[in-house]
Design a protein around this motif. Structure first.
Motif, PDB file in Angstrom:
ATOM      1  N   THR A  48     -24.799   7.246 150.252  1.00  0.00           N
ATOM      2  CA  THR A  48     -23.782   6.527 151.022  1.00  0.00           C
ATOM      3  C   THR A  48     -24.367   5.236 151.572  1.00  0.00           C
ATOM      4  OG1 THR A  48     -22.687   8.581 151.669  1.00  0.00           O
ATOM      5  CG2 THR A  48     -22.234   6.647 153.012  1.00  0.00           C
ATOM      6  N   ALA A  49     -23.692   4.129 151.289  1.00  0.00           N
ATOM      7  CA  ALA A  49     -24.068   2.833 151.843  1.00  0.00           C
ATOM      8  C   ALA A  49     -23.201   2.578 153.072  1.00  0.00           C
ATOM      9  CB  ALA A  49     -23.883   1.724 150.815  1.00  0.00           C
ATOM     10  N   ILE A  50     -23.821   2.527 154.234  1.00  0.00           N
ATOM     11  CA  ILE A  50     -23.115   2.414 155.510  1.00  0.00           C
ATOM     12  C   ILE A  50     -23.224   0.971 156.000  1.00  0.00           C
ATOM     13  CG2 ILE A  50     -22.905   3.346 157.844  1.00  0.00           C
ATOM     14  CD1 ILE A  50     -24.658   5.719 156.828  1.00  0.00           C
ATOM     15  N   LEU A  86     -18.503  -6.972 153.524  1.00  0.00           N
ATOM     16  CA  LEU A  86     -19.261  -5.734 153.335  1.00  0.00           C
ATOM     17  C   LEU A  86     -18.332  -4.640 152.832  1.00  0.00           C
ATOM     18  CD1 LEU A  86     -21.544  -5.638 156.521  1.00  0.00           C
ATOM     19  CD2 LEU A  86     -21.982  -6.719 154.304  1.00  0.00           C
ATOM     20  N   VAL A  87     -18.916  -3.572 152.314  1.00  0.00           N
ATOM     21  CA  VAL A  87     -18.151  -2.440 151.806  1.00  0.00           C
ATOM     22  C   VAL A  87     -18.692  -1.148 152.399  1.00  0.00           C
ATOM     23  CG1 VAL A  87     -17.544  -3.540 149.620  1.00  0.00           C
ATOM     24  CG2 VAL A  87     -19.648  -2.188 149.770  1.00  0.00           C
ATOM     25  N   SER A  88     -17.831  -0.150 152.442  1.00  0.00           N
ATOM     26  CA  SER A  88     -18.258   1.234 152.657  1.00  0.00           C
ATOM     27  C   SER A  88     -18.287   1.867 151.272  1.00  0.00           C
ATOM     28  CB  SER A  88     -17.266   1.963 153.565  1.00  0.00           C
ATOM     29  OG  SER A  88     -17.186   1.339 154.827  1.00  0.00           O
ATOM     30  N   ALA A  89     -19.434   2.402 150.878  1.00  0.00           N
ATOM     31  CA  ALA A  89     -19.599   2.780 149.477  1.00  0.00           C
ATOM     32  C   ALA A  89     -20.350   4.094 149.329  1.00  0.00           C
ATOM     33  CB  ALA A  89     -20.330   1.676 148.710  1.00  0.00           C
ATOM     34  N   GLU A 115     -13.037  10.029 152.297  1.00  0.00           N
ATOM     35  CA  GLU A 115     -14.491  10.031 152.432  1.00  0.00           C
ATOM     36  C   GLU A 115     -15.018   8.642 152.769  1.00  0.00           C
ATOM     37  OE1 GLU A 115     -16.752  12.032 149.389  1.00  0.00           O
ATOM     38  OE2 GLU A 115     -14.967  13.113 148.712  1.00  0.00           O
ATOM     39  N   LEU A 116     -14.474   7.624 152.123  1.00  0.00           N
ATOM     40  CA  LEU A 116     -14.937   6.268 152.382  1.00  0.00           C
ATOM     41  C   LEU A 116     -14.588   5.821 153.792  1.00  0.00           C
ATOM     42  CD1 LEU A 116     -13.938   4.599 148.984  1.00  0.00           C
ATOM     43  CD2 LEU A 116     -16.229   5.254 149.722  1.00  0.00           C
ATOM     44  N   GLU A 117     -13.392   6.179 154.252  1.00  0.00           N
ATOM     45  CA  GLU A 117     -12.971   5.772 155.598  1.00  0.00           C
ATOM     46  C   GLU A 117     -13.831   6.432 156.660  1.00  0.00           C
ATOM     47  OE1 GLU A 117     -10.811   5.613 159.345  1.00  0.00           O
ATOM     48  OE2 GLU A 117     -11.328   7.406 158.212  1.00  0.00           O
ATOM     49  N   ALA A 118     -14.320   7.628 156.362  1.00  0.00           N
ATOM     50  CA  ALA A 118     -15.117   8.364 157.345  1.00  0.00           C
ATOM     51  C   ALA A 118     -16.534   7.822 157.480  1.00  0.00           C
ATOM     52  CB  ALA A 118     -15.166   9.844 156.961  1.00  0.00           C
ATOM     53  N   ILE A 119     -16.938   6.893 156.614  1.00  0.00           N
ATOM     54  CA  ILE A 119     -18.304   6.382 156.669  1.00  0.00           C
ATOM     55  C   ILE A 119     -18.567   5.620 157.963  1.00  0.00           C
ATOM     56  CG2 ILE A 119     -19.873   4.708 155.603  1.00  0.00           C
ATOM     57  CD1 ILE A 119     -18.759   5.548 152.894  1.00  0.00           C
TER      58      ILE A 119
END
Length: 753
Positions: free
Chosen positions: A200-202, A210-213, A427-431
């Motif tokens: 996970t890239a936070i 930037l991205v949540s990935a 899952e991505l939103e929860a990062i």
């Protein structure tokens, strides 16, 4: 960065999203040993994440020396839905098939094999040539970064301000933290299994750069097997309208307070005049909101040596950032879906001999694929590897019906894919965001819209007369708090105030509101709606409401199929000063099935139930059903049928009664509104396609207060009912009194048909 001014064509040309996951070759590689120190000190939250990320970077560098050239067929599709509360409407669909030859040291060559486009300007069932998403520009390079397209997906420009900071680029530790997670099993046709590990890239701060990935990396080859990501922040305050010399465009700054980027408007009006005109237009237009909610890129192992993308699915939306209050209608968004698949034909490895049947050079590819009369874009003799030479056959009508085109997004069942994407989006939103986010690019949390200057917050009604609005908001990342106030000019009294906290989740939105607000009577008769920009009529149709409410709505980008509102209020009727205390709930359901394309059967409707206890306790319910069916024959006709009933039980107040006839929703061709505790209606509508619009002949019937009301008329229907212009003549039902039938013009939006 500016969006196209040709709105309908801008949506399908939303750039190559694709390439969300630009190609990426990968050979086996090992990370440096020993591993270098963490340049940021706290970027890697565990040793596995550190090894995999550094290994993936090394593998990407190694892959730059493994492929000399390849040919592939890329198929891409775009689908844009019309904004609607009531039914699913495909708005724009486009498909494109392109054969690409990519080379390390020569220009790329792209041969268009098929391209078709359907949009509101084409007749139902027809299509035209699709200039397309141009995936060959973005997907042809197997060495590209899967995160490099950024907000260019909305603007079509690859400027520095639009480029995202990739979690795989060198030095990304200052922008991200990394944590390892679960594994993903990848099975190949020969039975081989790869257990890819999730990393996970936070993002350290919230920014559209930037991205949540989540990256799934093969721990042996360090190849990327899957990438999923979304923007770390939706685009809202970064978007602004600009008025230039004969132009109007939507531009996006890299950050809200960064000013115009280097690629900003060049046709600006001079000096103070330009700032005043653009500022006034910005203050009058609703705030735009856009987001890339989910991108999933799956990679395949070609010839058991090269990891390259095999499919990408992109989802996002564009909409209006309004309606964050207790009762106002939240404008529907414009959902967008784009996907592409890549089928490798031949790969020539570095230093290998030419592959039989594969063009040995860009010049040979141009010679083999080009036909007399074809259009050529680009210069194959430039020698620039960044150049793309496009071959477009002269017969574009044949391209629009090519057998090589994939089916439209509306011709297949996407429910399973949608469910998978929704789970990944959660899952991505929860990062969330990591630590160390004190970057100057980080978006400031506060924004303010001053009174008078913000023209879109102005409104007029018989109670307040002209009301000046102001708004203060704070973005918490996980949600937004908005304080809206309007001060009327009719008399000196306490202002209309609404404080709402929005929690924006990938599956739903929850709004909690506290307010002292002016309420009117909507055409549906709910009696709890905020007045619009202009409301005429009698002041007795309005009341002041003090209370609190909770609203649960679908997620941003989803159609408003199901919504729930809970409330507790103290109301004061204007004119009579009658007060009442009540608490209750309101539930709305708007189903729709089928009918995704003209000439297909579709149906759905609407159901509403509202109940309250306390003063004037009552329960009210409405149900309506709709059926749209094609009429056999060569004339491309369709028949729409609608029927409904509404009723109230208990002791309703005047503003709780159902109200029809004024806005044309259930009854057209009548001058005044009809109020009643019980209503029934029926409607028939026969339409024939005339180019890109339709001619409608209709008839309405409604029964309210024991009296029958009728109307007949004709109209023009645009975009399958998103907008229609009707001329209706009311007919008296045989009794004297009641609503007066007249010849009336109705401009209706979001009709069922």
């Amino acid at each position: 960065m500016r969006c196209s001014r040709r709105f309908f064509r801008a949506l399908p040309l939303l750039p190559p999203l694709l390439l969300a996951a630009t190609l990426h070759g990968a050979a086996s590689a090992q990370p440096p040993d020993p591993l270098p120190p963490d340049p940021a000190g706290d970027a890697y939250l565990d040793g596995t994440a550190r090894r995999l990320v550094l290994g993936a970077r090394a593998a990407r560098d190694t892959s730059r020396h493994t492929i000399d050239a390849y040919t592939a067929v890329i198929r891409e599709r775009v689908g844009v839905e019309a904004p609607s509360f009531r039914r699913d409407r495909p708005w724009v669909s486009g498909e494109r098939a392109v054969r690409v030859r990519w080379s390390r040291e020569e220009p790329n060559v792209a041969h268009v094999l098929g391209a078709r486009l359907r949009h509101p300007g084409t007749a139902p069932g027809d299509s035209e040539f699709f200039f397309g998403l141009r995936s060959e520009r973005y997907a042809a390079d197997p060495l590209g970064d899967p995160f490099n397209f950024g907000v260019a997906v909305f603007t079509g420009t690859d400027t520095t301000a639009a480029t995202l900071r990739s979690p795989l680029q060198s030095g990304s530790e200052q922008y991200y933290q990394y944590r390892s997670g679960d594994t993903l099993t990848v099975r190949f046709a020969d039975g081989r299994i790869v257990q890819a590990v999730a990393v996970t890239a936070i993002p350290r701060y919230r920014s559209i750069r930037l991205v949540s990935a989540i990256l799934w990396i093969d721990p042996e080859s360090f190849a990327v097997a899957r990438v999923a990501y979304r923007l770390a922040k939706k685009i809202d305050r970064e978007a602004y309208w600009h008025v230039g010399r004969g132009s109007l465009g939507l531009w996006i700054r890299s950050e809200p307070d960064s000013g115009e980027s280097a690629s900003g408007p060049r046709d600006s009006l001079p000096g103070l005049l330009g700032r005043l005109v653009s500022g006034a237009f910005n203050n009058a237009m609703p705030r735009v909101e856009m987001d890339i909610t989910t991108v999933v890129a799956d990679y395949g192992l070609w010839e058991m040596r090269h990891w390259l993308p095999r499919s990408v699915r992109w989802k996002g939306y564009a909409g209006v950032n309004e309606g964050i209050n207790a009762t106002g209608a939240v404008p529907p968004d414009v959902p967008m879906t784009i996907d592409w698949t890549l089928e490798i034909e031949e790969i020539r490895e570095r230093g290998a001999d030419a592959v039989p049947g594969m063009p040995e050079s860009a010049a040979e590819a141009l010679r083999l694929w080009r036909r007399e009369g074809d259009s050529i874009g680009g210069d194959v003799g430039s020698g620039d590897p960044a150049e793309t030479v496009t071959i477009t056959p002269a017969d574009r009508e044949a391209l629009a019906v090519s057998d090589l085109l994939p089916p439209t997004l509306w011709d297949e069942d996407r429910s399973d894919d949608e469910a998978i994407l929704a789970g990944i989006a959660s899952e991505l939103e929860a990062i969330g965001t990591g630590e160390g986010g004190g970057n100057p690019e980080a978006t400031g949390p506060w924004y303010f819209q001053p009174p008078g200057k913000t023209l879109r917050l102005l409104r007029y009604n018989p109670v307040e007369r002209v009301a000046l609005g102001t708004r203060l908001g704070r973005d918490f990342g996980w949600g937004t708090a908005v304080l809206t106030s309007r001060i009327g000019t009719a008399r000196l009294e306490a202002p209309d105030i609404d404080l709402t906290l929005l929690r924006d989740h990938p599956r739903r939105r929850v709004l909690v509101s506290f307010y002292r607000a002016l309420r009117g009577v909507s055409p549906g008769g709910d009696g709890d709606d905020s007045p619009g920009f202009y409301e005429s009529g009698d002041a007795s149709d309005f009341h002041w409401s003090h209370g609190a409410a909770v609203r649960i709505l679908p997620a941003s980008g989803d159609r408003n199929r199901l919504s729930l509102r809970l409330f507790a209020e103290h109301d004061t009727d204007i004119g009579s000063d009658t007060t009442r205390n009540r608490a209750g709930a309101s539930l709305r359901w708007r189903p729709w099935w089928g009918g995704a394309r003209f000439g297909s059967v579709g149906g759905g409707g609407s159901a509403r139930v509202k109940g309250s206890v306390g003063d004037n306790a009552h329960v009210k319910a409405l149900v309506e059903g709709v059926l749209v069916v094609p009429v056999p024959g060569p004339d491309r006709m369709s028949l729409g049928l609608q029927a409904g009933a509404a009723r109230i039980w208990g002791d309703p107040a005047r503003q709780d009664l159902w109200r029809i006839g004024a806005a044309g929703d259930w009854l057209r061709g009548h001058e005044d509104a009809v109020r009643a505790p019980r209503i029934a209606m029926g409607r028939a509508d026969l339409q024939r396609a005339l180019g890109f619009l339709r001619l409608s002949i209709f008839g309405d019937w409604a029964r309210a207060g024991g009296e029958d009301h009728y109307a007949v008329g004709a109209g023009l229907v645009f975009m399958d009912g998103v907008l229609r212009l009707d001329v209706a003549r009311g007919i008296r039902g045989g009794r004297e009194g009641g609503s007066e039938p007249v010849l009336r013009v109705h401009l209706l939006g979001d009709a069922f048909f």
